[in-house]
Design a protein around this motif. Structure first.
Motif, PDB file in Angstrom:
ATOM      1  N   PRO A  16       0.847  -1.209   0.000  1.00 25.55           N
ATOM      2  CA  PRO A  16       0.000   0.000   0.000  1.00 25.55           C
ATOM      3  C   PRO A  16       0.873   1.246   0.000  1.00 25.55           C
ATOM      4  CG  PRO A  16       0.060  -1.008   2.185  1.00 25.55           C
ATOM      5  CD  PRO A  16       0.724  -1.975   1.245  1.00 25.55           C
ATOM      6  N   GLU A  17       0.409   2.319  -0.664  1.00 25.02           N
ATOM      7  CA  GLU A  17       1.158   3.565  -0.725  1.00 25.02           C
ATOM      8  C   GLU A  17       1.228   4.201   0.660  1.00 25.02           C
ATOM      9  OE1 GLU A  17      -0.393   6.163  -3.634  1.00 25.02           O
ATOM     10  OE2 GLU A  17      -0.190   4.749  -5.292  1.00 25.02           O
ATOM     11  N   ARG A  18       2.414   4.756   1.007  1.00 22.92           N
ATOM     12  CA  ARG A  18       2.580   5.395   2.296  1.00 22.92           C
ATOM     13  C   ARG A  18       1.892   6.750   2.314  1.00 22.92           C
ATOM     14  NH1 ARG A  18       8.797   5.680   3.432  1.00 22.92           N
ATOM     15  NH2 ARG A  18       8.650   6.605   1.336  1.00 22.92           N
ATOM     16  N   GLU A  19       1.413   7.145   3.478  1.00 24.97           N
ATOM     17  CA  GLU A  19       0.820   8.471   3.617  1.00 24.97           C
ATOM     18  C   GLU A  19       1.925   9.516   3.543  1.00 24.97           C
ATOM     19  OE1 GLU A  19      -1.446   8.775   7.127  1.00 24.97           O
ATOM     20  OE2 GLU A  19      -2.900   7.239   6.554  1.00 24.97           O
ATOM     21  N   ALA A  20       1.558  10.698   3.049  1.00 28.99           N
ATOM     22  CA  ALA A  20       2.545  11.774   2.908  1.00 28.99           C
ATOM     23  C   ALA A  20       3.079  12.194   4.273  1.00 28.99           C
ATOM     24  CB  ALA A  20       1.908  12.961   2.197  1.00 28.99           C
ATOM     25  N   ASP A  21       4.345  12.510   4.324  1.00 28.78           N
ATOM     26  CA  ASP A  21       4.985  12.974   5.548  1.00 28.78           C
ATOM     27  C   ASP A  21       4.440  14.358   5.901  1.00 28.78           C
ATOM     28  OD1 ASP A  21       6.607  13.690   7.613  1.00 28.78           O
ATOM     29  OD2 ASP A  21       8.468  13.751   6.445  1.00 28.78           O
ATOM     30  N   PRO A  22       3.853  14.538   7.092  1.00 24.77           N
ATOM     31  CA  PRO A  22       3.270  15.834   7.464  1.00 24.77           C
ATOM     32  C   PRO A  22       4.281  16.984   7.395  1.00 24.77           C
ATOM     33  CG  PRO A  22       2.603  14.143   9.021  1.00 24.77           C
ATOM     34  CD  PRO A  22       3.651  13.527   8.141  1.00 24.77           C
ATOM     35  N   VAL A  23       5.533  16.708   7.769  1.00 24.66           N
ATOM     36  CA  VAL A  23       6.554  17.754   7.712  1.00 24.66           C
ATOM     37  C   VAL A  23       6.814  18.170   6.271  1.00 24.66           C
ATOM     38  CG1 VAL A  23       8.983  18.288   8.156  1.00 24.66           C
ATOM     39  CG2 VAL A  23       7.647  17.049   9.866  1.00 24.66           C
ATOM     40  N   ASP A  24       6.874  17.192   5.378  1.00 23.36           N
ATOM     41  CA  ASP A  24       7.110  17.500   3.975  1.00 23.36           C
ATOM     42  C   ASP A  24       5.929  18.265   3.385  1.00 23.36           C
ATOM     43  OD1 ASP A  24       8.755  17.184   1.527  1.00 23.36           O
ATOM     44  OD2 ASP A  24       7.020  16.047   0.828  1.00 23.36           O
ATOM     45  N   VAL A  25       4.721  17.883   3.768  1.00 22.23           N
ATOM     46  CA  VAL A  25       3.532  18.591   3.285  1.00 22.23           C
ATOM     47  C   VAL A  25       3.565  20.049   3.742  1.00 22.23           C
ATOM     48  CG1 VAL A  25       1.020  18.762   3.486  1.00 22.23           C
ATOM     49  CG2 VAL A  25       2.090  16.530   3.164  1.00 22.23           C
ATOM     50  N   ALA A  26       3.874  20.267   5.016  1.00 20.49           N
ATOM     51  CA  ALA A  26       3.933  21.634   5.549  1.00 20.49           C
ATOM     52  C   ALA A  26       5.024  22.443   4.860  1.00 20.49           C
ATOM     53  CB  ALA A  26       4.172  21.598   7.058  1.00 20.49           C
ATOM     54  N   ARG A  27       6.169  21.810   4.619  1.00 16.82           N
ATOM     55  CA  ARG A  27       7.270  22.496   3.944  1.00 16.82           C
ATOM     56  C   ARG A  27       6.853  22.926   2.538  1.00 16.82           C
ATOM     57  NH1 ARG A  27      10.486  18.600   3.765  1.00 16.82           N
ATOM     58  NH2 ARG A  27      11.500  18.932   5.779  1.00 16.82           N
ATOM     59  N   GLN A  28       6.191  22.040   1.817  1.00 17.54           N
ATOM     60  CA  GLN A  28       5.766  22.363   0.458  1.00 17.54           C
ATOM     61  C   GLN A  28       4.741  23.495   0.439  1.00 17.54           C
ATOM     62  OE1 GLN A  28       7.182  21.277  -2.286  1.00 17.54           O
ATOM     63  NE2 GLN A  28       8.574  20.087  -0.987  1.00 17.54           N
ATOM     64  N   ILE A  29       3.870  23.526   1.431  1.00 19.16           N
ATOM     65  CA  ILE A  29       2.894  24.618   1.524  1.00 19.16           C
ATOM     66  C   ILE A  29       3.626  25.948   1.690  1.00 19.16           C
ATOM     67  CG2 ILE A  29       1.089  25.635   2.976  1.00 19.16           C
ATOM     68  CD1 ILE A  29       0.164  22.776   3.607  1.00 19.16           C
ATOM     69  N   CYS A  30       4.617  25.971   2.578  1.00 20.47           N
ATOM     70  CA  CYS A  30       5.372  27.207   2.811  1.00 20.47           C
ATOM     71  C   CYS A  30       6.158  27.629   1.580  1.00 20.47           C
ATOM     72  CB  CYS A  30       6.312  27.020   3.990  1.00 20.47           C
ATOM     73  SG  CYS A  30       5.486  26.885   5.595  1.00 20.47           S
ATOM     74  N   LEU A  31       6.810  26.677   0.943  1.00 24.63           N
ATOM     75  CA  LEU A  31       7.607  27.005  -0.239  1.00 24.63           C
ATOM     76  C   LEU A  31       6.720  27.546  -1.352  1.00 24.63           C
ATOM     77  CD1 LEU A  31      10.102  23.991  -0.337  1.00 24.63           C
ATOM     78  CD2 LEU A  31      10.526  26.325   0.451  1.00 24.63           C
ATOM     79  N   HIS A  32       5.528  26.993  -1.477  1.00 24.56           N
ATOM     80  CA  HIS A  32       4.592  27.496  -2.501  1.00 24.56           C
ATOM     81  C   HIS A  32       4.205  28.942  -2.209  1.00 24.56           C
ATOM     82  CE1 HIS A  32       1.413  27.465  -5.495  1.00 24.56           C
ATOM     83  NE2 HIS A  32       0.578  27.907  -4.578  1.00 24.56           N
ATOM     84  N   GLN A  33       3.976  29.254  -0.932  1.00 22.49           N
ATOM     85  CA  GLN A  33       3.645  30.628  -0.564  1.00 22.49           C
ATOM     86  C   GLN A  33       4.806  31.574  -0.841  1.00 22.49           C
ATOM     87  OE1 GLN A  33       0.699  31.946   0.911  1.00 22.49           O
ATOM     88  NE2 GLN A  33      -0.152  30.016   0.191  1.00 22.49           N
TER      89      GLN A  33
END
Length: 209
Positions: free
Chosen positions: A36-53
């Motif tokens: 089964p596919e692993r869930e996204a790493d919460p830290v990586d998700v938060a980092r990507q949100i910030c970088l997008h901003q």
């Protein structure tokens, strides 16, 4: 490899071979291995949100924290990511405040009072706000106030002196200039046109009316 005559053109989706095997086959690692596919790493998700901003414009730490909260990021994860971005210099509230003051004073003619209000609204610490606004010299604010009045002065010609005073002083007040400085600049500008300075009311009298 050259395209043969009659072949598919650029951008046309190729047909998969018979049996459904081909370019459209799902080759994700989880599917191939049967795991089964692993869930996204919460830290990586938060980092990507910030970088997008940050791709669009500089942001303060408080602004990014607010975005992460709206996106459902846990506080502990948000603090970890924001702390790391601060360490590497991608978040720098002191530099943000300094650049904001320079840009908004030069571009919009805002005085220190208005700039302080804007920076606090962006979550900048009071000490950093004072330091950034403190870089504006009184002479610089005075020169900017005079330039603002000079640009608007002609548009008020033909109006009664009291009306001109209210409009010009009101312009400076909206940009954060104190009443004393505003009326001083307006009085000087009108006097240069030949208006009797005694006809220009004092700040207390004008604001009371």
């Amino acid at each position: 490899m050259a395209l043969r005559a009659g072949g598919s053109s650029f951008g046309r989706r190729a047909r998969p071979p018979a049996g459904g095997q081909g370019l459209t086959q799902d080759r994700s690692p989880g599917r191939e291995s049967g795991r089964p596919e692993r869930e996204a790493d919460p830290v990586d998700v938060a980092r990507q949100i910030c970088l997008h901003q940050l791709e669009h414009a500089p942001r303060t730490r408080a602004e990014l924290a607010a975005v992460l909260t709206r996106r459902g990021v846990e506080e502990e994860v948000a603090e970890q990511v924001l702390g790391r971005l601060s360490e590497v210099g991608m978040i720098d509230d002191a530099l943000f405040a300094q650049m904001w003051v320079s840009s908004r004073h030069r571009g919009r003619g805002l005085a220190g009072r208005a700039l302080s209000h804007e920076l606090r609204g962006k979550g900048i610490d009071d000490e950093l706000v004072r330091e950034a606004v403190g870089t504006l010299e009184p002479e610089q604010e005075l020169a900017t106030a005079r330039a603002l009045v000079d640009r608007r002065l002609k548009a008020t010609s033909g109006l009664a002196t009291e009306v001109r005073v209210r409009r010009l002083a009101g312009l400076l007040a909206r940009k954060g200039y104190p009443a004393g400085l505003a009326f001083r600049v307006v009085r000087e500008a009108l006097a240069a046109e030949g208006v009797d300075p005694d006809l220009v009311p004092d700040p207390d009298v004008a604001t009371a009316g």
